[in-house]
Design a protein around this motif. Structure first.
Motif, PDB file in Angstrom:
ATOM      1  N   MET A  35     -40.800  28.019 -12.872  1.00 33.85           N
ATOM      2  CA  MET A  35     -39.173  28.286 -13.250  1.00 33.85           C
ATOM      3  C   MET A  35     -38.604  29.880 -12.786  1.00 33.85           C
ATOM      4  O   MET A  35     -38.047  29.889 -12.430  1.00 33.85           O
ATOM      5  CB  MET A  35     -38.924  27.884 -14.574  1.00 33.85           C
ATOM      6  N   ALA A  36     -39.585  30.574 -13.270  1.00 38.58           N
ATOM      7  CA  ALA A  36     -39.315  32.163 -13.047  1.00 38.58           C
ATOM      8  C   ALA A  36     -39.211  32.418 -11.583  1.00 38.58           C
ATOM      9  O   ALA A  36     -38.693  33.239 -11.040  1.00 38.58           O
ATOM     10  CB  ALA A  36     -40.193  33.063 -13.745  1.00 38.58           C
ATOM     11  N   ASP A  37     -40.287  31.721 -10.883  1.00 36.38           N
ATOM     12  CA  ASP A  37     -40.462  31.892  -9.450  1.00 36.38           C
ATOM     13  C   ASP A  37     -39.148  31.358  -8.591  1.00 36.38           C
ATOM     14  O   ASP A  37     -38.633  31.947  -7.914  1.00 36.38           O
ATOM     15  CB  ASP A  37     -41.749  31.270  -8.922  1.00 36.38           C
ATOM     16  N   ILE A  38     -38.805  30.237  -9.211  1.00 36.77           N
ATOM     17  CA  ILE A  38     -37.698  29.885  -8.309  1.00 36.77           C
ATOM     18  C   ILE A  38     -36.330  30.408  -8.594  1.00 36.77           C
ATOM     19  O   ILE A  38     -35.596  30.481  -7.661  1.00 36.77           O
ATOM     20  CB  ILE A  38     -37.246  28.115  -9.201  1.00 36.77           C
ATOM     21  N   ILE A  43     -33.358  31.098  -6.040  1.00 41.45           N
ATOM     22  CA  ILE A  43     -31.989  31.356  -6.292  1.00 41.45           C
ATOM     23  C   ILE A  43     -31.389  32.456  -5.839  1.00 41.45           C
ATOM     24  O   ILE A  43     -30.293  32.951  -5.457  1.00 41.45           O
ATOM     25  CB  ILE A  43     -31.675  31.072  -7.928  1.00 41.45           C
ATOM     26  N   LYS A  44     -32.517  33.510  -5.998  1.00 42.42           N
ATOM     27  CA  LYS A  44     -31.858  35.129  -5.789  1.00 42.42           C
ATOM     28  C   LYS A  44     -31.609  35.092  -4.251  1.00 42.42           C
ATOM     29  O   LYS A  44     -30.526  35.785  -3.521  1.00 42.42           O
ATOM     30  CB  LYS A  44     -32.928  36.108  -5.935  1.00 42.42           C
ATOM     31  N   ASN A  45     -32.570  34.366  -3.232  1.00 46.14           N
ATOM     32  CA  ASN A  45     -32.265  34.579  -1.852  1.00 46.14           C
ATOM     33  C   ASN A  45     -31.524  33.399  -1.295  1.00 46.14           C
ATOM     34  O   ASN A  45     -31.376  33.055   0.029  1.00 46.14           O
ATOM     35  CB  ASN A  45     -33.481  34.702  -1.320  1.00 46.14           C
ATOM     36  N   ASN A  46     -30.995  32.461  -2.335  1.00 47.00           N
ATOM     37  CA  ASN A  46     -30.408  31.054  -1.667  1.00 47.00           C
ATOM     38  C   ASN A  46     -31.251  30.434  -0.659  1.00 47.00           C
ATOM     39  O   ASN A  46     -30.679  29.934   0.347  1.00 47.00           O
ATOM     40  CB  ASN A  46     -28.779  31.759  -1.343  1.00 47.00           C
ATOM     41  N   ASP A  47     -32.394  30.335  -0.912  1.00 44.70           N
ATOM     42  CA  ASP A  47     -33.434  29.751  -0.366  1.00 44.70           C
ATOM     43  C   ASP A  47     -33.571  28.093  -0.859  1.00 44.70           C
ATOM     44  O   ASP A  47     -34.301  27.707  -1.530  1.00 44.70           O
ATOM     45  CB  ASP A  47     -34.810  30.435  -0.159  1.00 44.70           C
ATOM     46  N   GLN A  48     -32.580  27.328  -0.130  1.00 44.45           N
ATOM     47  CA  GLN A  48     -32.865  25.870  -0.713  1.00 44.45           C
ATOM     48  C   GLN A  48     -33.976  25.226  -0.350  1.00 44.45           C
ATOM     49  O   GLN A  48     -34.459  24.172  -1.345  1.00 44.45           O
ATOM     50  CB  GLN A  48     -31.442  24.974   0.137  1.00 44.45           C
ATOM     51  N   LEU A  52     -36.229  23.419  -3.269  1.00 46.32           N
ATOM     52  CA  LEU A  52     -36.814  22.078  -3.221  1.00 46.32           C
ATOM     53  C   LEU A  52     -38.465  21.884  -3.167  1.00 46.32           C
ATOM     54  O   LEU A  52     -38.720  21.161  -4.192  1.00 46.32           O
ATOM     55  CB  LEU A  52     -36.423  21.476  -1.687  1.00 46.32           C
ATOM     56  N   VAL A  53     -39.149  22.845  -2.646  1.00 48.44           N
ATOM     57  CA  VAL A  53     -40.693  22.842  -2.675  1.00 48.44           C
ATOM     58  C   VAL A  53     -41.115  23.047  -3.862  1.00 48.44           C
ATOM     59  O   VAL A  53     -41.976  22.319  -4.604  1.00 48.44           O
ATOM     60  CB  VAL A  53     -41.143  23.647  -1.664  1.00 48.44           C
ATOM     61  N   ARG A  54     -40.612  24.158  -4.793  1.00 45.55           N
ATOM     62  CA  ARG A  54     -40.884  24.383  -6.182  1.00 45.55           C
ATOM     63  C   ARG A  54     -40.616  23.436  -7.045  1.00 45.55           C
ATOM     64  O   ARG A  54     -41.305  23.052  -8.080  1.00 45.55           O
ATOM     65  CB  ARG A  54     -40.470  25.733  -6.317  1.00 45.55           C
ATOM     66  N   GLY A  55     -39.250  22.845  -6.753  1.00 45.75           N
ATOM     67  CA  GLY A  55     -38.878  21.712  -7.800  1.00 45.75           C
ATOM     68  C   GLY A  55     -39.730  20.525  -7.668  1.00 45.75           C
ATOM     69  O   GLY A  55     -40.186  19.971  -8.527  1.00 45.75           O
TER      70      GLY A  55
END
Length: 288
Positions: A35-38, A43-48, A52-55
């Motif tokens: 979660m911290a990584d996401i 979220i910080k870099n707005n990398d969808q 998605l991959v980490r989700g």
């Protein structure tokens, strides 16, 4: 210690259940880090795509943890039921070897309660030890360790909070134990009354007297159980109060660290999640 010999007979399913429960707990400890990584990257870099991959990785952790929990539940149930069956069988044979003096001293209602209610409690204790108690220390130690890796100063809040929680739970448990002993004695008395009624089922003249006696004993048992329930009900508000105070302190001091660049936002969220994990582990441990 004598009970351990029954568990040793079924140590292999017990060990399998324990190992799978620890594996599930290890996966649970990974969730706040992901979660911290996401938060810090996706979220910080707005990398969808990254989100998605980490989700999907989080979903995989949840599914794997669920499967591990199922295996643990099966072997925990197998072990507890086997221990209960063997224990009840040995107790039954032992009771049959008692002479009349011992039987009169112990009384039939007490022996019936030991064979039924007490053995069931032991079965529950064995199952909960494999499913829950084995997990709680691992979660607490793992959460504290990972919290220290993220931030040593903030992790001290975990240590203080855990100590205060442990003291509160210990006090509530110590106060509750005598009431549980009284409940056990009342249960023996109710068993005696039921047995006397069954033996004297034709004594219709004393029917009202026996009904009133039964109602009195069951009412007293209910009152004791309500009283101990009220005492144990204090556990949740106290624990949630302590943990939420700790979370407020973590967010407050963590926010200061974020402002100066000492911590990331995701790491603060991870610390809050680990605090909640310690809370749940301590509550489970206290219940067992």
């Amino acid at each position: 210690m004598k009970l351990l010999k029954y568990v040793k007979e079924y140590r292999f399913p017990a060990i399998i259940g324990f190992v799978f429960k620890i594996a599930e707990a290890a996966l649970e400890l990974m969730v706040p880090l992901v979660m911290a990584d996401i938060i810090d990257v996706g979220i910080k870099n707005n990398d969808q795509n990254y989100i998605l991959v980490r989700g999907l990785f989080l979903v995989g952790l949840a599914v794997a943890g669920y499967l591990f929990a199922l295996v643990c539940q099966y072997y925990a149930s197998l072990t507890s039921q086997s221990v209960g069956t063997k224990l009840r069988e040995d107790m039954y044979h032992q009771i049959n070897r008692y002479d009349h003096h011992n039987l009169d001293k112990l009384s039939a209602p007490t022996l019936v309660t030991r064979l039924i209610n007490d053995v069931v409690q032991i079965q529950l204790a064995v199952a909960m030890t494999i499913r829950l108690t084995s997990r709680a220390p691992f979660i607490m130690i793992g959460s504290l360790f990972l919290a220290f890796l993220i931030s040593g100063p903030l992790a001290s809040i975990f240590v203080v909070g855990a100590i205060v929680l442990a003291i509160v739970m210990l006090m509530i448990t110590i106060i509750s134990m005598p009431y549980f002993n009284n409940v056990q004695k009342k249960l023996d008395k109710i068993s005696l009354i039921v047995r006397e009624n069954l033996n004297g089922i034709r004594a219709f003249a004393s029917q009202d007297k026996e009904i009133n006696k039964f109602k009195t004993e069951t009412r007293q048992q209910k009152d004791i159980q309500v009283k101990v329930g009220r005492i144990q009900a204090l556990l949740n508000p106290f624990t949630y109060l302590i943990v939420n105070v700790a979370i407020v302190l973590i967010v407050y001091f963590g926010g200061t660290e974020v402002n100066v660049g000492g911590l990331s936002q995701g790491e603060v969220i991870a610390l809050v999640n680990y605090m909640n994990s310690i809370l749940l582990a301590l509550i489970v441990f206290a219940n067992v």
